[in-house]
Design a protein around this motif. Structure first.
Motif, PDB file in Angstrom:
ATOM      1  N   THR A 200      26.114 -46.020  34.154  1.00  0.00           N
ATOM      2  CA  THR A 200      26.424 -44.565  34.410  1.00  0.00           C
ATOM      3  C   THR A 200      26.837 -44.312  32.979  1.00  0.00           C
ATOM      4  N   THR A 201      27.187 -43.095  32.713  1.00  0.00           N
ATOM      5  CA  THR A 201      27.812 -42.523  31.308  1.00  0.00           C
ATOM      6  C   THR A 201      29.021 -42.873  31.525  1.00  0.00           C
ATOM      7  N   ALA A 202      29.791 -42.928  32.516  1.00  0.00           N
ATOM      8  CA  ALA A 202      31.035 -43.440  32.535  1.00  0.00           C
ATOM      9  C   ALA A 202      31.098 -45.055  32.203  1.00  0.00           C
ATOM     10  N   ASP A 203      30.418 -45.726  32.707  1.00  0.00           N
ATOM     11  CA  ASP A 203      30.323 -47.185  32.082  1.00  0.00           C
ATOM     12  C   ASP A 203      30.197 -47.394  30.632  1.00  0.00           C
ATOM     13  N   VAL A 204      29.184 -46.509  30.159  1.00  0.00           N
ATOM     14  CA  VAL A 204      28.938 -46.510  28.614  1.00  0.00           C
ATOM     15  C   VAL A 204      30.330 -46.301  27.957  1.00  0.00           C
ATOM     16  N   GLU A 205      31.145 -45.203  28.350  1.00  0.00           N
ATOM     17  CA  GLU A 205      32.202 -44.814  27.853  1.00  0.00           C
ATOM     18  C   GLU A 205      33.362 -45.800  28.024  1.00  0.00           C
ATOM     19  N   ALA A 206      33.431 -46.377  29.127  1.00  0.00           N
ATOM     20  CA  ALA A 206      34.283 -47.390  29.298  1.00  0.00           C
ATOM     21  C   ALA A 206      34.146 -48.850  28.400  1.00  0.00           C
ATOM     22  N   TYR A 207      32.853 -49.117  28.244  1.00  0.00           N
ATOM     23  CA  TYR A 207      32.588 -50.255  27.486  1.00  0.00           C
ATOM     24  C   TYR A 207      32.799 -50.047  26.094  1.00  0.00           C
ATOM     25  N   ALA A 208      32.435 -48.833  25.645  1.00  0.00           N
ATOM     26  CA  ALA A 208      32.800 -48.414  24.313  1.00  0.00           C
ATOM     27  C   ALA A 208      34.510 -48.344  24.113  1.00  0.00           C
ATOM     28  N   ALA A 209      35.207 -47.976  24.869  1.00  0.00           N
ATOM     29  CA  ALA A 209      36.632 -48.060  24.816  1.00  0.00           C
ATOM     30  C   ALA A 209      37.149 -49.402  24.689  1.00  0.00           C
ATOM     31  N   LEU A 210      36.342 -50.446  25.430  1.00  0.00           N
ATOM     32  CA  LEU A 210      36.924 -52.021  25.140  1.00  0.00           C
ATOM     33  C   LEU A 210      36.397 -52.218  23.948  1.00  0.00           C
ATOM     34  N   ARG A 211      35.427 -51.728  23.423  1.00  0.00           N
ATOM     35  CA  ARG A 211      35.038 -52.296  21.920  1.00  0.00           C
ATOM     36  C   ARG A 211      35.813 -52.075  21.083  1.00  0.00           C
ATOM     37  N   HIS A 212      36.244 -50.713  21.069  1.00  0.00           N
ATOM     38  CA  HIS A 212      36.910 -50.151  19.758  1.00  0.00           C
ATOM     39  C   HIS A 212      38.462 -50.099  19.977  1.00  0.00           C
ATOM     40  N   GLY A 213      38.851 -50.497  21.103  1.00  0.00           N
ATOM     41  CA  GLY A 213      40.526 -50.515  21.617  1.00  0.00           C
ATOM     42  C   GLY A 213      40.807 -49.079  21.512  1.00  0.00           C
ATOM     43  N   GLY A 214      39.919 -48.040  22.060  1.00  0.00           N
ATOM     44  CA  GLY A 214      40.472 -46.870  21.924  1.00  0.00           C
ATOM     45  C   GLY A 214      39.498 -45.915  21.345  1.00  0.00           C
ATOM     46  N   ALA A 215      39.734 -45.026  20.229  1.00  0.00           N
ATOM     47  CA  ALA A 215      38.784 -44.010  19.830  1.00  0.00           C
ATOM     48  C   ALA A 215      37.765 -44.982  19.189  1.00  0.00           C
ATOM     49  N   GLU A 216      36.459 -44.126  19.171  1.00  0.00           N
ATOM     50  CA  GLU A 216      35.353 -44.410  18.574  1.00  0.00           C
ATOM     51  C   GLU A 216      35.081 -44.195  17.154  1.00  0.00           C
ATOM     52  N   PRO A 217      34.627 -44.923  16.189  1.00  0.00           N
ATOM     53  CA  PRO A 217      34.217 -44.479  14.993  1.00  0.00           C
ATOM     54  C   PRO A 217      33.264 -43.539  15.047  1.00  0.00           C
ATOM     55  N   LEU A 218      33.395 -42.142  14.384  1.00  0.00           N
ATOM     56  CA  LEU A 218      32.219 -41.182  14.267  1.00  0.00           C
ATOM     57  C   LEU A 218      31.191 -41.403  13.338  1.00  0.00           C
ATOM     58  N   ALA A 219      31.381 -42.303  12.058  1.00  0.00           N
ATOM     59  CA  ALA A 219      30.538 -42.283  11.109  1.00  0.00           C
ATOM     60  C   ALA A 219      30.264 -43.717  10.587  1.00  0.00           C
ATOM     61  N   ASP A 220      30.209 -44.504  11.741  1.00  0.00           N
ATOM     62  CA  ASP A 220      30.018 -46.046  11.183  1.00  0.00           C
ATOM     63  C   ASP A 220      28.913 -46.617  11.980  1.00  0.00           C
ATOM     64  N   PRO A 221      27.811 -46.774  11.146  1.00  0.00           N
ATOM     65  CA  PRO A 221      26.439 -47.119  11.441  1.00  0.00           C
ATOM     66  C   PRO A 221      26.508 -48.817  12.023  1.00  0.00           C
ATOM     67  N   ARG A 222      27.657 -49.487  11.536  1.00  0.00           N
ATOM     68  CA  ARG A 222      27.793 -50.863  11.903  1.00  0.00           C
ATOM     69  C   ARG A 222      27.968 -50.717  13.460  1.00  0.00           C
ATOM     70  N   ALA A 223      28.678 -49.620  13.634  1.00  0.00           N
ATOM     71  CA  ALA A 223      28.968 -49.678  15.315  1.00  0.00           C
ATOM     72  C   ALA A 223      27.731 -48.926  16.148  1.00  0.00           C
ATOM     73  N   ASP A 224      27.102 -48.025  15.777  1.00  0.00           N
ATOM     74  CA  ASP A 224      25.876 -47.302  16.245  1.00  0.00           C
ATOM     75  C   ASP A 224      24.947 -46.771  15.078  1.00  0.00           C
ATOM     76  N   ALA A 225      23.595 -47.242  15.217  1.00  0.00           N
ATOM     77  CA  ALA A 225      22.667 -46.890  14.122  1.00  0.00           C
ATOM     78  C   ALA A 225      22.675 -45.304  14.092  1.00  0.00           C
TER      79      ALA A 225
END
Length: 302
Positions: A200-225
């Motif tokens: 689910t989209t909620a799963d995607v967000e939960a895993y992203a929060a774990l990966r980044h320890g909170g807020a996701e980087p908005l301009a980091d291609p190392r995280a998201d191409a």
């Protein structure tokens, strides 16, 4: 997207796969502790795991300081770095062992599966750093053409590695399987498939929060191409998206940006398939057909 729509889109064999998966890995698993998630995921992967094909030789060793598993079926003309899925939180060398062995046997290519560090113990960019280190080391060790591929979170890593290493390492190609590339969660498949089976989209967000320890980087291609501003100079890319998946639009969006920058990319959206369908390749005809297309694309790029 309603349950009735999924009853139309998803066929009976795929529903059987979904039900079997949920018996091992129930939808509420995303709310478990990380240790519990890993234990449940490992048991599920073991339940679906297939025997390695005859003739595939396997060695565990470190490359670039990263634990890896190397698969060979005789002399190989190219090396493929494989990055496993699992939301950057679960999975490892065993979770995708059978997939890697079958890809090796079917293509004759050397496959290197990288056991990159997982979040939350090792937040971003640890996994990315490991993926780059393993790719560079494999290229130096084995020589010849090098390709990168992965599924889900591993697809994200493969794409980010290709962006980071362009101009530094001559990658032959990229294969992405239902990749998470950082698409806009306020539109498209993130809304229409927000409650899809398997992810689910909620799963995607939960895993992203774990990966980044909170807020996701908005301009980091190392995280998201898809966060990059430059899509030129990339090797040829082939993407396989699952129709019934919040991530379904990431693949076509990524391919379109590469094409707009003058590169070569195509995305195949597999009808009626769900996130994680690689594990269904022996039980679901649609998944088997897609796996055959993945093998053909990998062989053609190599």
């Amino acid at each position: 997207m309603t349950a009735t729509d999924y009853e139309i889109l998803i066929d009976a064999p795929t529903w059987a796969f979904i039900d079997a998966t949920n018996r091992w890995y129930p939808p509420e698993t995303a709310s478990f502790t990380v240790a519990q998630q890993r234990a449940v995921y490992d048991r599920m992967c073991a339940a679906f795991r297939q025997p390695r094909p005859a003739g595939v030789q396997v060695v565990d060793r470190a490359l670039g300081g990263v634990p890896c598993r190397v698969y060979e079926a005789g002399p190989s003309r190219a090396t493929v770095l494989y990055f496993h899925g699992g939301g950057f939180v679960v999975g490892g060398l065993d979770s995708h062992d059978d997939v890697c062995a079958e890809l090796c046997a079917a293509t004759g290519l050397r496959l290197v599966s990288a056991d990159y560090r997982l979040a939350p113990e090792h937040p971003h960019p640890a996994a990315f750093d490991d993926a780059c280190a393993a790719t560079r080391a494999a290229a130096a060790e084995f020589g010849g053409p090098v390709l990168v591929m992965g599924d889900s979170a591993g697809g994200s890593l493969a794409a980010s590695v290709a962006h980071a290493l362009r101009g530094r390492l001559a990658l032959r190609g990229v294969v992405l399987i239902y990749p998470a590339l950082g698409g806009d969660r306020s539109r498209g498949s993130y809304l229409t498939h927000a409650q899809a089976p398997m992810l689910t989209t909620a799963d995607v967000e939960a895993y992203a929060a774990l990966r980044h320890g909170g807020a996701e980087p908005l301009a980091d291609p190392r995280a998201d191409a898809l966060r990059d501003t430059d899509f030129s100079g990339l090797p040829p890319v082939v993407i396989f998206a699952a129709e019934c998946d919040p991530l379904a639009d990431d693949g076509p969006d990524y391919a379109a940006r590469i094409a707009a920058a003058g590169g070569t990319a195509r995305c195949v959206t597999e009808p009626g398939l769900v996130h994680g369908y690689l594990r269904a390749r022996h039980s679901v005809p649609r998944a088997a057909d897609s796996f055959a297309r993945i093998i053909a694309a990998l062989a053609a790029l190599a």
